[in-house]
Design an enzyme around this catalytic site. Structure first.
Site, PDB file in Angstrom:
ATOM      1  N   ASP A  19       1.367  61.487  12.457  1.00  0.00           N
ATOM      2  CA  ASP A  19       0.722  60.567  13.395  1.00  0.00           C
ATOM      3  C   ASP A  19      -0.665  61.055  13.793  1.00  0.00           C
ATOM      4  O   ASP A  19      -1.621  60.285  13.845  1.00  0.00           O
ATOM      5  CB  ASP A  19       1.584  60.411  14.655  1.00  0.00           C
ATOM      6  CG  ASP A  19       3.000  60.003  14.306  1.00  0.00           C
ATOM      7  OD1 ASP A  19       3.201  59.464  13.200  1.00  0.00           O
ATOM      8  OD2 ASP A  19       3.904  60.240  15.123  1.00  0.00           O
ATOM      9  N   LEU A  26       4.466  52.723  16.729  1.00  0.00           N
ATOM     10  CA  LEU A  26       3.046  52.645  16.361  1.00  0.00           C
ATOM     11  C   LEU A  26       2.308  53.916  16.760  1.00  0.00           C
ATOM     12  O   LEU A  26       1.091  53.968  16.734  1.00  0.00           O
ATOM     13  CB  LEU A  26       2.385  51.430  17.024  1.00  0.00           C
ATOM     14  CG  LEU A  26       2.838  50.073  16.496  1.00  0.00           C
ATOM     15  CD1 LEU A  26       2.297  48.937  17.359  1.00  0.00           C
ATOM     16  CD2 LEU A  26       2.379  49.882  15.053  1.00  0.00           C
ATOM     17  N   SER A  53       2.183  55.717  19.781  1.00  0.00           N
ATOM     18  CA  SER A  53       1.471  55.795  21.048  1.00  0.00           C
ATOM     19  C   SER A  53       1.353  57.248  21.505  1.00  0.00           C
ATOM     20  O   SER A  53       0.386  57.617  22.166  1.00  0.00           O
ATOM     21  CB  SER A  53       2.197  54.968  22.106  1.00  0.00           C
ATOM     22  OG  SER A  53       3.562  55.329  22.163  1.00  0.00           O
TER      23      SER A  53
HETATM   24  C1  GLA Z   1       7.590  60.080  13.822  1.00  0.00           C
HETATM   25  C2  GLA Z   1       6.982  61.463  13.873  1.00  0.00           C
HETATM   26  C3  GLA Z   1       6.234  61.780  12.577  1.00  0.00           C
HETATM   27  C4  GLA Z   1       7.090  61.499  11.360  1.00  0.00           C
HETATM   28  C5  GLA Z   1       7.745  60.130  11.463  1.00  0.00           C
HETATM   29  C6  GLA Z   1       8.743  59.873  10.372  1.00  0.00           C
HETATM   30  O1  GLA Z   1       6.589  59.095  13.810  1.00  0.00           O
HETATM   31  O2  GLA Z   1       6.099  61.560  14.962  1.00  0.00           O
HETATM   32  O3  GLA Z   1       5.800  63.124  12.598  1.00  0.00           O
HETATM   33  O4  GLA Z   1       8.046  62.507  11.183  1.00  0.00           O
HETATM   34  O5  GLA Z   1       8.418  59.955  12.703  1.00  0.00           O
HETATM   35  O6  GLA Z   1       8.094  59.726   9.156  1.00  0.00           O
END
Ligand code: GLA
Length: 352
Positions: free
Chosen positions: A163, A108, A110
């Site tokens: 993210d 999620l 974090s």
């Molecule tokens: C993690 C990484 C993101 C992305 C996803 C896969 O969440 O932090 O940058 O690469 O994996 O989509």
């Protein structure tokens, strides 16, 4: 006069679709969720940072100038302070507390929530004028890049910008179609009505810095070298089909996933949530078979959601554990332990 205290909230995110595309200049469709991390900071009049991680019952203290490398959650704090100073944000010594309701390492995001909440609270605390007055000057995309440097250079996870952008640009009832080539963020209405999106924890924890995540990135870079392109966004599907294994499958996932994001945006715009369900299933199959980031625990979790009647289910985030997303039609019954997630507001300052 800098403020005496500040506070910031940064949400976690769920990526609806578009996984492992961000570091390939591709497309993704995340949304910010209601759960997140809260950071409160109070100027302490010293040149020291004193930090409490409330949920862990742990603390840390270091000099504001030149934070040393650190491990675990401390790496995020040292990195945030160092990168903010490098970007010339005025900082002051502070007593900082970190709390929240976002489980760590569950997919999620974090990590991004922690970076963003720390940075916003520390920027607000050191700002000469109240941050609200300066907000137009605070470029959220630049802040996302800064937070990603914290993760790349201090935590050692070579994650992309998915993210951080989702956390910073989130908005209620909205998914964000992010184009990682241009870094454009386009709002797409995600109006669920009586449909429900839920997450179910596989029970397996991951850490990007130590999982196969960095290896997948290296494989994509190698595929680009062999194809003579600068990113898989430019890869020709026919040429990619001739790559040696496993690079052929890695590229096939990325090319197919970008197309699925476009299809998902079209499905949302026409209110066709059943079509979205099919796309979630197709994304999961590709992540399992071609990108190989699923695990036995994740497959069992997908199975539980499907058995409960989900119209689509897929692993979310970097993979190798974490949560699974499921979409339920009106009247559906998600399994015990599933938590509903709703598109919610992005990172913001809170009263301190
Ligand atoms: C993690 C990484 C993101 C992305 C996803 C896969 O969440 O932090 O940058 O690469 O994996 O989509």
């Amino acid at each position: 006069m800098p403020a005496e205290s500040s506070g910031a909230f940064a949400p976690g995110r769920v990526n609806l679709i578009g996984e492992h595309t961000d570091y390939n200049d591709g497309l993704a469709l995340p949304f910010a969720i209601a759960e997140g991390i809260t950071v409160r900071a109070r100027a302490n009049g010293a040149q020291q940072m004193r930090v409490q991680a409330a949920d862990l019952g742990e603390s840390d203290e270091f000099a504001l100038a030149d934070p040393p490398p650190a491990q675990g959650w401390r790496a995020f704090v040292h990195g945030a302070v160092a990168e903010l100073a490098r970007a010339s944000f005025p900082l002051v010594g502070a007593d900082v507390s970190i709390g929240g309701d976002l489980p760590r390492g569950s997919g999620l995001s974090s990590s991004a929530a922690l970076e963003v909440a720390l940075c916003l609270a520390l920027i607000a605390l050191g700002a000469e004028q109240p941050l609200a007055a300066r907000e137009p000057a605070l470029d959220r995309t630049e802040l996302a890049r800064l937070c990603s440097r914290v993760e790349n250079d201090w935590v050692g996870a070579h994650t992309g910008l998915l993210d951080q952008l989702a956390c910073l640009y989130g908005s209620p009832d909205t998914a964000l179609c992010i184009d990682f080539r241009s870094l454009s963020v386009q709002e797409v209405p995600l109006v669920l009505g009586d449909w429900r999106l839920v997450v179910l924890d596989s029970g397996e924890r991951h850490a990007h810095a130590s999982s196969g995540y960095n290896q997948r990135r290296a494989e994509c870079a190698r595929a680009c070298e062999l194809l003579g392109v600068s990113s898989l966004r430019d890869a020709d599907a026919q040429a990619a089909a001739r790559l040696p294994e496993p690079l052929r499958r890695r590229a096939a996932h990325v090319i197919g996933e970008n197309a699925r994001v476009r299809a998902a945006v079209a499905a949302l715009r026409s209110g066709d949530l059943a079509a979205l369900g099919g796309l979630l299933d197709a994304s999961h199959a590709s992540l399992r078979d071609d990108y190989e980031v699923s695990t036995a625990a994740v497959e069992r979790t997908v199975g539980r959601l499907r058995d409960a009647g989900a119209v689509g289910a897929r692993i979310v985030g970097g993979g190798f554990g974490g949560i699974v997303l499921g979409l339920f039609a009106p009247g559906g019954h998600p399994p015990v332990g599933a938590r509903e997630v709703r598109p919610s507001a992005g990172a913001h300052l809170i009263d301190s």
